[in-house]
Design a protein around this motif. Structure first.
Motif, PDB file in Angstrom:
ATOM      1  N   ASN A  94       6.273   0.159  -5.393  1.00  0.00           N
ATOM      2  CA  ASN A  94       5.070  -0.609  -5.837  1.00  0.00           C
ATOM      3  C   ASN A  94       4.133  -0.880  -4.727  1.00  0.00           C
ATOM      4  O   ASN A  94       3.141  -1.873  -4.618  1.00  0.00           O
ATOM      5  CB  ASN A  94       5.427  -1.907  -6.424  1.00  0.00           C
ATOM      6  CG  ASN A  94       6.330  -1.948  -7.753  1.00  0.00           C
ATOM      7  OD1 ASN A  94       6.125  -0.704  -8.406  1.00  0.00           O
ATOM      8  ND2 ASN A  94       7.279  -2.594  -7.983  1.00  0.00           N
ATOM      9  N   ASP A  95       4.189  -0.115  -3.654  1.00  0.00           N
ATOM     10  CA  ASP A  95       3.577  -0.484  -2.266  1.00  0.00           C
ATOM     11  C   ASP A  95       3.668  -1.975  -1.865  1.00  0.00           C
ATOM     12  O   ASP A  95       2.521  -2.532  -1.511  1.00  0.00           O
ATOM     13  CB  ASP A  95       2.017  -0.075  -2.511  1.00  0.00           C
ATOM     14  CG  ASP A  95       1.824   1.504  -2.765  1.00  0.00           C
ATOM     15  OD1 ASP A  95       2.468   1.987  -2.125  1.00  0.00           O
ATOM     16  OD2 ASP A  95       0.907   1.858  -3.488  1.00  0.00           O
ATOM     17  N   ALA A  96       4.724  -2.257  -1.883  1.00  0.00           N
ATOM     18  CA  ALA A  96       5.063  -3.778  -1.431  1.00  0.00           C
ATOM     19  C   ALA A  96       5.337  -4.155  -0.166  1.00  0.00           C
ATOM     20  O   ALA A  96       5.112  -5.304   0.203  1.00  0.00           O
ATOM     21  CB  ALA A  96       6.347  -4.322  -2.456  1.00  0.00           C
ATOM     22  N   ARG A 101      -4.884  -6.107  -5.750  1.00  0.00           N
ATOM     23  CA  ARG A 101      -3.862  -5.341  -4.887  1.00  0.00           C
ATOM     24  C   ARG A 101      -4.212  -5.127  -3.406  1.00  0.00           C
ATOM     25  O   ARG A 101      -5.270  -5.300  -2.987  1.00  0.00           O
ATOM     26  CB  ARG A 101      -3.345  -4.081  -5.596  1.00  0.00           C
ATOM     27  CG  ARG A 101      -4.626  -3.044  -5.496  1.00  0.00           C
ATOM     28  CD  ARG A 101      -4.176  -1.887  -6.344  1.00  0.00           C
ATOM     29  NE  ARG A 101      -5.196  -0.718  -5.697  1.00  0.00           N
ATOM     30  CZ  ARG A 101      -4.500   0.395  -5.094  1.00  0.00           C
ATOM     31  NH1 ARG A 101      -3.439   0.343  -4.620  1.00  0.00           N
ATOM     32  NH2 ARG A 101      -5.532   1.204  -4.625  1.00  0.00           N
ATOM     33  N   LYS A 102      -3.107  -4.922  -2.595  1.00  0.00           N
ATOM     34  CA  LYS A 102      -3.243  -4.837  -1.270  1.00  0.00           C
ATOM     35  C   LYS A 102      -3.376  -3.380  -1.080  1.00  0.00           C
ATOM     36  O   LYS A 102      -2.571  -2.540  -1.743  1.00  0.00           O
ATOM     37  CB  LYS A 102      -2.077  -5.642  -0.440  1.00  0.00           C
ATOM     38  CG  LYS A 102      -1.902  -6.893  -0.502  1.00  0.00           C
ATOM     39  CD  LYS A 102      -1.034  -7.205   0.563  1.00  0.00           C
ATOM     40  CE  LYS A 102      -1.083  -8.911   1.039  1.00  0.00           C
ATOM     41  NZ  LYS A 102      -1.519  -9.704   0.065  1.00  0.00           N
ATOM     42  N   PRO A 161       5.879   4.026   7.044  1.00  0.00           N
ATOM     43  CA  PRO A 161       6.690   3.522   5.892  1.00  0.00           C
ATOM     44  C   PRO A 161       8.163   3.706   6.418  1.00  0.00           C
ATOM     45  O   PRO A 161       8.773   4.196   7.510  1.00  0.00           O
ATOM     46  CB  PRO A 161       6.449   4.698   5.012  1.00  0.00           C
ATOM     47  CG  PRO A 161       6.071   5.713   5.622  1.00  0.00           C
ATOM     48  CD  PRO A 161       5.406   5.360   6.930  1.00  0.00           C
ATOM     49  N   ALA A 162       9.140   3.118   5.505  1.00  0.00           N
ATOM     50  CA  ALA A 162      10.657   2.672   6.021  1.00  0.00           C
ATOM     51  C   ALA A 162      11.153   4.144   6.155  1.00  0.00           C
ATOM     52  O   ALA A 162      12.009   4.376   7.188  1.00  0.00           O
ATOM     53  CB  ALA A 162      11.322   1.907   5.084  1.00  0.00           C
ATOM     54  N   GLY A 172       0.466   1.548   6.209  1.00  0.00           N
ATOM     55  CA  GLY A 172      -0.189   0.260   6.003  1.00  0.00           C
ATOM     56  C   GLY A 172       0.559  -0.609   4.744  1.00  0.00           C
ATOM     57  O   GLY A 172       1.251  -1.726   5.060  1.00  0.00           O
ATOM     58  N   VAL A 173       0.642   0.125   3.490  1.00  0.00           N
ATOM     59  CA  VAL A 173       1.569  -0.447   2.611  1.00  0.00           C
ATOM     60  C   VAL A 173       2.168   0.810   2.039  1.00  0.00           C
ATOM     61  O   VAL A 173       1.527   1.730   2.049  1.00  0.00           O
ATOM     62  CB  VAL A 173       0.798  -1.324   1.534  1.00  0.00           C
ATOM     63  CG1 VAL A 173       0.240  -2.386   2.020  1.00  0.00           C
ATOM     64  CG2 VAL A 173      -0.323  -0.468   0.913  1.00  0.00           C
TER      65      VAL A 173
END
Lengths: 258, 261
Positions: free
Chosen positions: B77-79, B53-54, B85-86, B72-73
């Motif tokens: 699903n931390d995609a 995973r990232k 973040p958005a 970062g992510v």
């Protein structure tokens, strides 16, 4: 009494505005042409304010040799895969010619040798990318003003358009050939040069070989690389997406002084 | 006037913060100096691969932290690979051009709003009367800190005027953080850099100015969070009414004591 009602209405209006603020609303608003038009109006205000403060000749800061960045980032295209460009690059740009046309009395066709024989200017300046980073480099080239004087601008020429060799991006509804334009204030600014050397060596491909523009009082994307043709025009509405620049067509400011 | 400029300011600062994070996301690294030493940022937000995973990695002065889910992510699903973040950016999707449009429009509005506030506050005596702490308040600053920590807020007539911590924090925001934000913001403009070439070196260079801009934005956010918490804790309805309409109600001292005892 009426004052009370006004105040209550004001409160309600404020509450409505605040209530409409959640981010999904802002995303929709970002795409609404009316909202976008209002937001975009700040560009004219910025341009007017900055042009009032800037004298035509005031120079961007120049740095000593020691300030030159060890690693200068290349952005946008760094190796155009356009066939014509690749052919020119293979021959070391010996067959490359810069066309200067449009609203001029004497269209020019200049080789790199011609450009190198003209009076030059060298400047160590900071390149500010719209993304936020900066790099400092040394640029040598021909002041654009001199080239335009040689070509003789017609009275109705208002903008100078740079047509580039590189195709960038994969938009389906916008032309993907890179181009830029500046007005005559910037075109005749002493630091606006057609650069053929960077840090004392011929410009390399990632940085726009064989020729790129330097417009030091604006952001990096104004400084078109891989310049093939220069055209003097009265307006740029008919070119590309109509906003005067590859990135302006994609929502960025045409005037990139900030 | 103070109230009107405050609420316009709230809207502007909110939009400036969110659109500022959108702009930051275009190049999520901060540097010190005139230019960007890409190999050695003072701080950066990025993505790293850990097994399958990232993960989101935030690095500050060489020290790395796992910030998966926030920096970062993030997202489902931390995609989503993005610095902030958005939910913290305007627009929520990645769009530097639109972020800049929001930022510069509301920057202009906030500057006009701030100027209106300053002119009015200086002319009306608001600054001297309500913001500069009198000597007797300054002498009791330690007691005021303790009172705030115990969430014991001024009552009675004393609650009508700003207490010493309010005064000092408002002064810091109005005369230090906000001017620094404007100054460092303007320093980043290549055109204004040509007009005022002496400003960027004073601030340590354009990239340091950008870093100061970022830090001040978060200082302002920190202030806002504490400010809102204080408003909520020290009698939210009374405070909000007074912040909007100017009418602040004081409970008779006696009844309060009855309630407490």
């Amino acid at each position: 009494m009426s004052e009370k009602i006004d105040r209550r209405m004001l409160l309600k209006a404020t509450a409505a505005v605040l209530g409409a603020m959640p981010l999904a609303g802002c995303d929709l608003a970002s795409q609404d042409p009316t909202v976008r038009g209002i937001l975009d109006s700040a560009e004219e205000l910025t341009e007017a304010a900055q042009r009032t403060l800037l004298s035509r000749q005031s120079l961007a800061r120049e740095f000593p040799e020691t300030a030159i960045s060890k690693h200068f980032r290349a952005n946008g295209s760094d190796n155009p895969d356009d066939g014509d460009y690749q052919r020119l690059a293979r021959s070391g740009f010996a067959d490359w010619r810069l066309d200067v046309g449009g609203l001029v009395d004497h269209p020019l066709r200049l080789s790199l040798t011609d450009l190198r024989a003209m009076p030059s200017r060298t400047q160590i300046t900071r390149h500010d990318c719209v993304e936020g980073w900066s790099c400092i480099g040394k640029w040598t080239g021909v002041p654009l003003g001199g080239v335009l004087q040689q070509a003789g601008l017609k009275a109705n020429a208002r903008y100078i358009v740079f047509y580039c060799a590189d195709t960038f991006g994969d938009s389906l509804d916008l032309p993907n050939k890179y181009y830029e334009s500046i007005d005559l204030v910037d075109a005749f600014h002493p630091q606006t040069i057609l650069a053929y050397d960077m840090n004392g060596k011929p410009l390399e491909v990632p940085y726009g070989a064989p020729l790129r523009v330097r417009v030091e009082r604006q952001l990096g994307y104004k400084m078109a690389k891989y310049v093939m043709r220069i055209e003097a025009v009265e307006s740029f509405g008919h070119i590309g997406g109509g906003r005067g620049s590859f990135w302006a067509d994609r929502g960025y400011e045409w005037y990139a002084g900030i | 006037m103070v109230r009107a400029t405050h609420w316009i300011g709230v809207v502007c600062v909110t939009i400036l913060l969110l659109s500022g994070l959108q702009i930051f996301n275009a190049h999520p690294a901060l540097y010190l100096g005139m230019d960007s030493d890409f190999a050695h940022p003072a701080a950066s937000i990025g993505v790293a691969q850990r097994g399958e995973r990232k993960i989101g990695v935030t690095t500050v002065f060489g020290r790395s932290f796992d910030t998966t889910g926030l920096l970062g992510v993030s997202g489902r699903n931390d995609a989503a690979e993005r610095a902030f973040p958005a939910w913290a950016t305007l627009p929520g999707y990645q769009d530097l051009a639109t972020g800049r449009r929001w930022h510069f429009f509301f920057a202009w509005l906030l500057v006009l709003d701030g100027l209106a506030y300053l002119v009015f506050s200086l002319a009306s005596g608001h600054v001297w009367r309500d913001l500069i702490p009198p000597a007797r308040q300054l002498r009791r600053i330690g007691a005021s800190v303790l009172d705030h920590l115990r969430l014991r807020f001024p009552r009675g007539e004393e609650a009508r005027s700003y207490n010493v911590l309010q005064r000092l924090s408002y002064l810091a925001v109005i005369f230090v953080i906000a001017p620094l934000l404007v100054l460092t913001g303007l320093t980043m403009s290549p055109a204004l850099d040509a007009v005022f070439p002496f400003v960027a070196p004073l601030l340590g260079g354009r990239q340091t100015a950008r870093t100061i801009h970022f830090i001040c934005a978060f200082l302002l956010l920190g202030f806002a969070l504490v400010h809102v918490a204080m408003v909520l804790l020290s009698g939210v309805w009374n405070n909000m009414r007074s912040m909007i309409t100017g009418w602040y109600r004081i409970k008779p001292e006696g009844s309060l004591h009855v309630g407490e005892n």
